[in-house]
Scaffold this motif. Structure first.
Motif, PDB file in Angstrom:
ATOM      1  N   ASP A 154      41.564  37.182  44.463  1.00  0.00           N
ATOM      2  CA  ASP A 154      41.435  38.630  44.233  1.00  0.00           C
ATOM      3  C   ASP A 154      40.064  38.988  43.656  1.00  0.00           C
ATOM      4  O   ASP A 154      39.465  40.000  44.031  1.00  0.00           O
ATOM      5  CB  ASP A 154      42.541  39.113  43.288  1.00  0.00           C
ATOM      6  N   THR A 155      39.582  38.162  42.728  1.00  0.00           N
ATOM      7  CA  THR A 155      38.287  38.435  42.111  1.00  0.00           C
ATOM      8  C   THR A 155      37.154  38.240  43.101  1.00  0.00           C
ATOM      9  O   THR A 155      36.195  39.026  43.150  1.00  0.00           O
ATOM     10  CB  THR A 155      38.071  37.520  40.891  1.00  0.00           C
ATOM     11  N   ILE A 156      37.240  37.191  43.921  1.00  0.00           N
ATOM     12  CA  ILE A 156      36.220  36.960  44.948  1.00  0.00           C
ATOM     13  C   ILE A 156      36.178  38.131  45.923  1.00  0.00           C
ATOM     14  O   ILE A 156      35.103  38.609  46.311  1.00  0.00           O
ATOM     15  CB  ILE A 156      36.502  35.639  45.698  1.00  0.00           C
ATOM     16  N   LYS A 157      37.357  38.611  46.326  1.00  0.00           N
ATOM     17  CA  LYS A 157      37.430  39.761  47.230  1.00  0.00           C
ATOM     18  C   LYS A 157      36.840  40.997  46.575  1.00  0.00           C
ATOM     19  O   LYS A 157      36.103  41.771  47.223  1.00  0.00           O
ATOM     20  CB  LYS A 157      38.884  40.012  47.621  1.00  0.00           C
ATOM     21  N   GLU A 158      37.138  41.191  45.309  1.00  0.00           N
ATOM     22  CA  GLU A 158      36.605  42.340  44.575  1.00  0.00           C
ATOM     23  C   GLU A 158      35.080  42.305  44.533  1.00  0.00           C
ATOM     24  O   GLU A 158      34.403  43.316  44.765  1.00  0.00           O
ATOM     25  CB  GLU A 158      37.154  42.324  43.140  1.00  0.00           C
ATOM     26  N   VAL A 159      34.527  41.132  44.276  1.00  0.00           N
ATOM     27  CA  VAL A 159      33.080  40.988  44.128  1.00  0.00           C
ATOM     28  C   VAL A 159      32.355  41.083  45.469  1.00  0.00           C
ATOM     29  O   VAL A 159      31.369  41.812  45.607  1.00  0.00           O
ATOM     30  CB  VAL A 159      32.745  39.643  43.445  1.00  0.00           C
ATOM     31  N   LEU A 160      32.840  40.349  46.471  1.00  0.00           N
ATOM     32  CA  LEU A 160      32.112  40.240  47.731  1.00  0.00           C
ATOM     33  C   LEU A 160      32.402  41.356  48.725  1.00  0.00           C
ATOM     34  O   LEU A 160      31.571  41.647  49.584  1.00  0.00           O
ATOM     35  CB  LEU A 160      32.423  38.890  48.386  1.00  0.00           C
ATOM     36  N   VAL A 161      33.585  41.981  48.624  1.00  0.00           N
ATOM     37  CA  VAL A 161      33.955  43.024  49.581  1.00  0.00           C
ATOM     38  C   VAL A 161      33.771  44.425  48.991  1.00  0.00           C
ATOM     39  O   VAL A 161      33.034  45.249  49.536  1.00  0.00           O
ATOM     40  CB  VAL A 161      35.404  42.836  50.068  1.00  0.00           C
ATOM     41  N   ASP A 209      38.870  23.992  35.142  1.00  0.00           N
ATOM     42  CA  ASP A 209      38.872  23.928  33.678  1.00  0.00           C
ATOM     43  C   ASP A 209      38.127  25.119  33.083  1.00  0.00           C
ATOM     44  O   ASP A 209      38.570  25.727  32.101  1.00  0.00           O
ATOM     45  CB  ASP A 209      38.230  22.617  33.212  1.00  0.00           C
ATOM     46  N   LEU A 210      36.981  25.464  33.683  1.00  0.00           N
ATOM     47  CA  LEU A 210      36.210  26.609  33.199  1.00  0.00           C
ATOM     48  C   LEU A 210      36.979  27.913  33.400  1.00  0.00           C
ATOM     49  O   LEU A 210      36.929  28.812  32.555  1.00  0.00           O
ATOM     50  CB  LEU A 210      34.867  26.680  33.917  1.00  0.00           C
ATOM     51  N   GLN A 211      37.705  28.000  34.524  1.00  0.00           N
ATOM     52  CA  GLN A 211      38.485  29.210  34.798  1.00  0.00           C
ATOM     53  C   GLN A 211      39.587  29.391  33.760  1.00  0.00           C
ATOM     54  O   GLN A 211      39.834  30.511  33.279  1.00  0.00           O
ATOM     55  CB  GLN A 211      39.085  29.134  36.196  1.00  0.00           C
ATOM     56  N   LYS A 212      40.254  28.300  33.392  1.00  0.00           N
ATOM     57  CA  LYS A 212      41.302  28.377  32.365  1.00  0.00           C
ATOM     58  C   LYS A 212      40.727  28.798  31.015  1.00  0.00           C
ATOM     59  O   LYS A 212      41.381  29.505  30.244  1.00  0.00           O
ATOM     60  CB  LYS A 212      41.985  27.010  32.239  1.00  0.00           C
ATOM     61  N   LYS A 213      39.511  28.377  30.762  1.00  0.00           N
ATOM     62  CA  LYS A 213      38.880  28.643  29.466  1.00  0.00           C
ATOM     63  C   LYS A 213      38.307  30.049  29.371  1.00  0.00           C
ATOM     64  O   LYS A 213      38.450  30.727  28.348  1.00  0.00           O
ATOM     65  CB  LYS A 213      37.779  27.604  29.227  1.00  0.00           C
ATOM     66  N   HIS A 214      37.650  30.523  30.459  1.00  0.00           N
ATOM     67  CA  HIS A 214      36.908  31.782  30.392  1.00  0.00           C
ATOM     68  C   HIS A 214      37.462  32.892  31.286  1.00  0.00           C
ATOM     69  O   HIS A 214      37.067  34.041  31.138  1.00  0.00           O
ATOM     70  CB  HIS A 214      35.440  31.545  30.786  1.00  0.00           C
ATOM     71  N   CYS A 269      35.813  32.954  40.468  1.00  0.00           N
ATOM     72  CA  CYS A 269      37.021  32.195  40.805  1.00  0.00           C
ATOM     73  C   CYS A 269      38.169  33.152  41.149  1.00  0.00           C
ATOM     74  O   CYS A 269      38.177  34.309  40.730  1.00  0.00           O
ATOM     75  CB  CYS A 269      37.440  31.303  39.637  1.00  0.00           C
ATOM     76  N   GLY A 270      39.136  32.645  41.895  1.00  0.00           N
ATOM     77  CA  GLY A 270      40.328  33.434  42.205  1.00  0.00           C
ATOM     78  C   GLY A 270      40.135  34.327  43.416  1.00  0.00           C
ATOM     79  O   GLY A 270      39.109  35.004  43.540  1.00  0.00           O
ATOM     80  N   LEU A 321      35.556  35.008  35.890  1.00  0.00           N
ATOM     81  CA  LEU A 321      34.099  35.164  35.899  1.00  0.00           C
ATOM     82  C   LEU A 321      33.491  34.356  34.762  1.00  0.00           C
ATOM     83  O   LEU A 321      33.865  34.527  33.603  1.00  0.00           O
ATOM     84  CB  LEU A 321      33.712  36.637  35.760  1.00  0.00           C
ATOM     85  N   ILE A 322      32.559  33.466  35.113  1.00  0.00           N
ATOM     86  CA  ILE A 322      31.952  32.579  34.123  1.00  0.00           C
ATOM     87  C   ILE A 322      30.442  32.582  34.299  1.00  0.00           C
ATOM     88  O   ILE A 322      29.942  32.568  35.428  1.00  0.00           O
ATOM     89  CB  ILE A 322      32.456  31.126  34.281  1.00  0.00           C
ATOM     90  N   THR A 323      29.718  32.613  33.201  1.00  0.00           N
ATOM     91  CA  THR A 323      28.260  32.530  33.244  1.00  0.00           C
ATOM     92  C   THR A 323      27.806  31.127  32.869  1.00  0.00           C
ATOM     93  O   THR A 323      28.260  30.577  31.866  1.00  0.00           O
ATOM     94  CB  THR A 323      27.620  33.540  32.276  1.00  0.00           C
ATOM     95  N   LEU A 324      26.925  30.571  33.690  1.00  0.00           N
ATOM     96  CA  LEU A 324      26.302  29.281  33.389  1.00  0.00           C
ATOM     97  C   LEU A 324      24.795  29.481  33.360  1.00  0.00           C
ATOM     98  O   LEU A 324      24.253  30.338  34.053  1.00  0.00           O
ATOM     99  CB  LEU A 324      26.653  28.232  34.455  1.00  0.00           C
TER     100      LEU A 324
END
Length: 257
Positions: free
Chosen positions: A59-66, A34-39, A56-57, A42-45
């Motif tokens: 491709d994004t996880i790969k971009e961030v961690l790799v 739900d948060l991914q659909k809304k924001h 989330c996602g 990448l979401i800040t809590l």
């Protein structure tokens, strides 16, 4: 009361309650979707003053961690890893230590995945599972435990180098310990932000109980490690423990030389 003040270059933030922030958000799949659909991915809590970036996602996880691992390898440890695992392992470590652990993990699993007895073949070994299903003879049954033992058996095959019978005492004990320990994780979420709560009398967050469960799991793993050490020169199979012991031996030699 809610706040939604912007914080520099942080990703979009989910508004939270005054002082405690997003403490009411449950970290389950439905909520995160739900948060991914809304924001977006990448979401800040904010939880009790701590900033959490949710990624989330694939491709994004790969971009961030790799691709940006130099920037993201250092992270705040959760209560469980600092309290029970001394910030070790691929999930608990941080910075250079984490990068080294991750590199070893990739190499170890790549080695295990080679040959005829690869990861795919271990996952597809289902005869024992199907035999247990046949024993039910079509009667209504709760297969939750059967699925769990099958799941942990797959993990055991590349961690310990062997599978267990579904009724094996070691496997059933391991399933019970891990199952209870994972349930306690959700009960300890508040300790990630207010660690002092672990000193509350009566052990309401089950800190001591989880310590007992972790120690019991360690005993099972240590017994397998000791058995692997006895056959390290002539390993019977390819598994994670053998890979770790060999890597450990190499590093000791390098230090000596």
């Amino acid at each position: 009361m809610f706040w939604s003040r912007d914080d520099g270059n942080l990703p979009p933030r989910e508004p939270g309650r005054l002082l405690v922030g997003n403490i009411d958000i449950k970290p389950d799949a439905a909520m995160l979707f739900d948060l991914q659909k809304k924001h977006g991915d990448l979401i800040t809590l904010k939880v009790v003053g701590q900033t959490i970036i949710v990624v989330c996602g694939y491709d994004t996880i790969k971009e961030v961690l790799v691709k940006h691992d130099e920037s993201t390898s250092a992270h705040t440890a959760s209560f469980g890893f600092s309290e029970y695992f001394e910030l070790s392992g691929m999930l608990g470590a941080s910075g250079t230590k984490w990068r080294n652990q991750r590199k070893f993990g990739h190499e170890a699993f790549r080695s295990i995945d080679s040959g005829s007895n690869n990861l795919e073949s271990r996952v597809l070994e289902l005869p024992d599972f199907l035999q247990e299903i046949d024993k039910m003879k079509g009667t209504p049954s709760d297969v939750d435990r059967l699925i769990k033992t099958s799941h942990y058996n797959i993990i055991s095959s590349f961690r310990f180098g062997k599978r267990f019978a579904h009724e094996d005492g070691i496997l059933t004990r391991l399933v019970d310990l891990l199952d209870e320990a994972m349930k306690i994780v959700n009960e300890q979420l508040a300790l990630n932000f207010m660690e002092w709560l672990k000193y509350v009398p009566g052990d309401p967050f089950k800190v001591r109980r989880r310590r007992f469960l972790v120690n019991e799991i360690f005993k099972i793993v240590q017994k397998s490690i000791d058995e692997h050490k006895e056959t390290l020169e002539n390993p019977k199979t390819s598994d994670f423990i053998y890979s770790f012991l060999k890597e450990q031996g190499k590093r000791k030699l390098n230090k000596v030389s």
